[in-house]
Enzyme design. Sequence first.
Site, PDB file in Angstrom:
ATOM      1  N   ASP A   1      40.367-100.323 -58.335  1.00 53.83           N
ATOM      2  CA  ASP A   1      40.930-100.615 -56.784  1.00 53.83           C
ATOM      3  C   ASP A   1      39.388 -99.266 -56.160  1.00 53.83           C
ATOM      4  OD1 ASP A   1      41.356-100.329 -53.426  1.00 53.83           O
ATOM      5  OD2 ASP A   1      43.086 -98.846 -53.801  1.00 53.83           O
ATOM      6  N   SER A   2      38.756 -98.139 -56.056  1.00 56.44           N
ATOM      7  CA  SER A   2      38.124 -97.365 -55.804  1.00 56.44           C
ATOM      8  C   SER A   2      36.838 -98.576 -55.714  1.00 56.44           C
ATOM      9  CB  SER A   2      37.742 -95.982 -56.225  1.00 56.44           C
ATOM     10  OG  SER A   2      39.112 -96.125 -56.031  1.00 56.44           O
TER      11      SER A   2
ATOM     12  N   GLY B   1      41.999 -92.842 -57.432  1.00 57.08           N
ATOM     13  CA  GLY B   1      40.694 -92.088 -56.562  1.00 57.08           C
ATOM     14  C   GLY B   1      38.746 -92.236 -57.535  1.00 57.08           C
TER      15      GLY B   1
ATOM     16  N   GLU C   1      56.022 -96.617 -65.214  1.00 58.78           N
ATOM     17  CA  GLU C   1      55.635 -95.902 -65.519  1.00 58.78           C
ATOM     18  C   GLU C   1      55.768 -94.804 -66.361  1.00 58.78           C
ATOM     19  OE1 GLU C   1      52.196 -95.442 -62.677  1.00 58.78           O
ATOM     20  OE2 GLU C   1      52.211 -93.030 -63.844  1.00 58.78           O
TER      21      GLU C   1
ATOM     22  N   SER D   1      38.131 -97.714 -62.339  1.00 57.82           N
ATOM     23  CA  SER D   1      37.924 -97.292 -61.876  1.00 57.82           C
ATOM     24  C   SER D   1      36.429 -97.253 -62.365  1.00 57.82           C
ATOM     25  CB  SER D   1      37.041 -97.611 -59.970  1.00 57.82           C
ATOM     26  OG  SER D   1      38.597 -98.126 -59.113  1.00 57.82           O
TER      27      SER D   1
ATOM     28  N   GLY E   1      44.500 -96.900 -62.348  1.00 56.84           N
ATOM     29  CA  GLY E   1      43.368 -95.520 -62.103  1.00 56.84           C
ATOM     30  C   GLY E   1      41.451 -95.866 -62.760  1.00 56.84           C
TER      31      GLY E   1
ATOM     32  N   ASP F   1      51.876-102.710 -55.938  1.00 57.50           N
ATOM     33  CA  ASP F   1      51.277-101.708 -56.875  1.00 57.50           C
ATOM     34  C   ASP F   1      52.473-100.148 -55.752  1.00 57.50           C
ATOM     35  OD1 ASP F   1      49.508 -99.950 -58.286  1.00 57.50           O
ATOM     36  OD2 ASP F   1      47.890-100.239 -56.579  1.00 57.50           O
ATOM     37  N   HIS F   2      52.793 -99.908 -57.188  1.00 59.31           N
ATOM     38  CA  HIS F   2      52.910 -98.322 -56.551  1.00 59.31           C
ATOM     39  C   HIS F   2      54.869 -98.335 -55.852  1.00 59.31           C
ATOM     40  CE1 HIS F   2      50.762 -96.156 -59.133  1.00 59.31           C
ATOM     41  NE2 HIS F   2      49.429 -96.585 -58.607  1.00 59.31           N
TER      42      HIS F   2
ATOM     43  N   SER G   1      49.424-102.805 -52.298  1.00 60.91           N
ATOM     44  CA  SER G   1      49.930-100.823 -52.322  1.00 60.91           C
ATOM     45  C   SER G   1      51.365-100.509 -50.480  1.00 60.91           C
ATOM     46  CB  SER G   1      49.020-100.176 -51.947  1.00 60.91           C
ATOM     47  OG  SER G   1      48.450 -99.680 -50.745  1.00 60.91           O
TER      48      SER G   1
HETATM   49  P1  13P Z   1      41.049 -97.139 -59.309  1.00 68.02           P
HETATM   50  O1  13P Z   1      41.492 -95.652 -58.030  1.00 68.02           O
HETATM   51  O2  13P Z   1      40.576 -95.577 -60.384  1.00 68.02           O
HETATM   52  O3  13P Z   1      40.291 -97.937 -58.493  1.00 68.02           O
HETATM   53  O4  13P Z   1      42.487 -96.877 -59.276  1.00 68.02           O
HETATM   54  C1  13P Z   1      43.291 -98.316 -58.065  1.00 68.02           C
HETATM   55  C2  13P Z   1      44.837 -98.010 -58.809  1.00 68.02           C
HETATM   56  O5  13P Z   1      45.599 -97.944 -60.439  1.00 68.02           O
HETATM   57  C3  13P Z   1      46.168 -98.933 -58.548  1.00 68.02           C
HETATM   58  O6  13P Z   1      46.904 -98.354 -58.614  1.00 68.02           O
END
Ligand code: 13P
Length: 324
Positions: free
Chosen positions: A270-271, A182, A137, A228, A226, A85-86, A47
């Site tokens: 990621d989280s 998150g 996206e 996790s 997102g 990422d992003h 990221s």
């Molecule tokens: P999490 O925070 O759910 O792990 O999502 C990570 C993510 O989407 C990275 O782009």
Amino acid sequence: MNTREMFKKAVAGGYAIPAFNFNTMEQMQAIVQAAVETKSPVIMQVSKGARNYANGTILRNLAKGAVEYAKELGCEKPEIVLHLDHGDSFELCKDCIDNGFSSVMIDGSSLPYEDNIALTKQVVDYAHQFDVTVEAELGVLAGVEDEVVAEESHYTKPEEVIDFATRTGCDSLAISIGTSHGAYKFKPEQCTRDPKTGKLVPPPLAFDVLHEIENKLPGFPIVLHGSSSVPQDEVDTINKFGGNLPDAVGIPEEQLREASKSAVCKINIDSDSRLAMTAAIRQYLAEHPDHFDPRQYLKPARENMKKMYIHKIVNVLGSDGKLG
Ligand code: 13P
């Protein structure tokens, strides 16, 4: 390698490729070990926050090292994508494309629709000259991830996806169906509580929106950010050893398993890696107050992340044994 063939096979095979974020050498090692042991393709993603923390050049070379490391571990032909990422601007995407990334995301989801199309198309036109694949996206995820913050989520509008995919030429599309970035994906008032454990039970993902999108774009690669699950045993360990993560809640794994069987072919995590690392470090330091060598506590942290990655690959995404 880029994501094109990887996604084609994943959509046809009813599984999803894990996209794990990394910022440190230990995360990279754990991801590669997990992918090699399970014979899984993997996307290693960086990221903007990771680049700010660890430096883009260092991360890029860690990813190069990852391919060599996978071979050293006995994998003859590793399938590893280095993905941005992003990405939030053409310049950032271009910089990554010029410097060896095989895939980039341009996230124009916070822009007006036509501006998102124009920016995405600009990145696609550049990236495709170098055979780099582009994720775009549509729709907005709530939550906090590095520098991406949104209070409210807006589901992707299925009626827009054909126009968007056609006009931008993007290779995959991240959609919003109720996942969020998150470790606090839902406010307590959005959830119910399990009467036995007192833990929050989140609202289900909008599978109806996902299926409508699949019907509009048959076989087109769909991405879930997102995703996790915020494992409660890791949260409990963190809280037991001095942390304070009340009401942290994620996406139930059975819903991700269901999504993996559809056109969802990339799932971002990621989280969960952050939680696995922090839980192991907190426990280790609490139990060994006289230790101060980072290798002593980073080793169990790496092991714990590897265990989590293997679990996701084998039990949730189903990408094990899928190397070409
Ligand atoms: P999490 O925070 O759910 O792990 O999502 C990570 C993510 O989407 C990275 O782009």
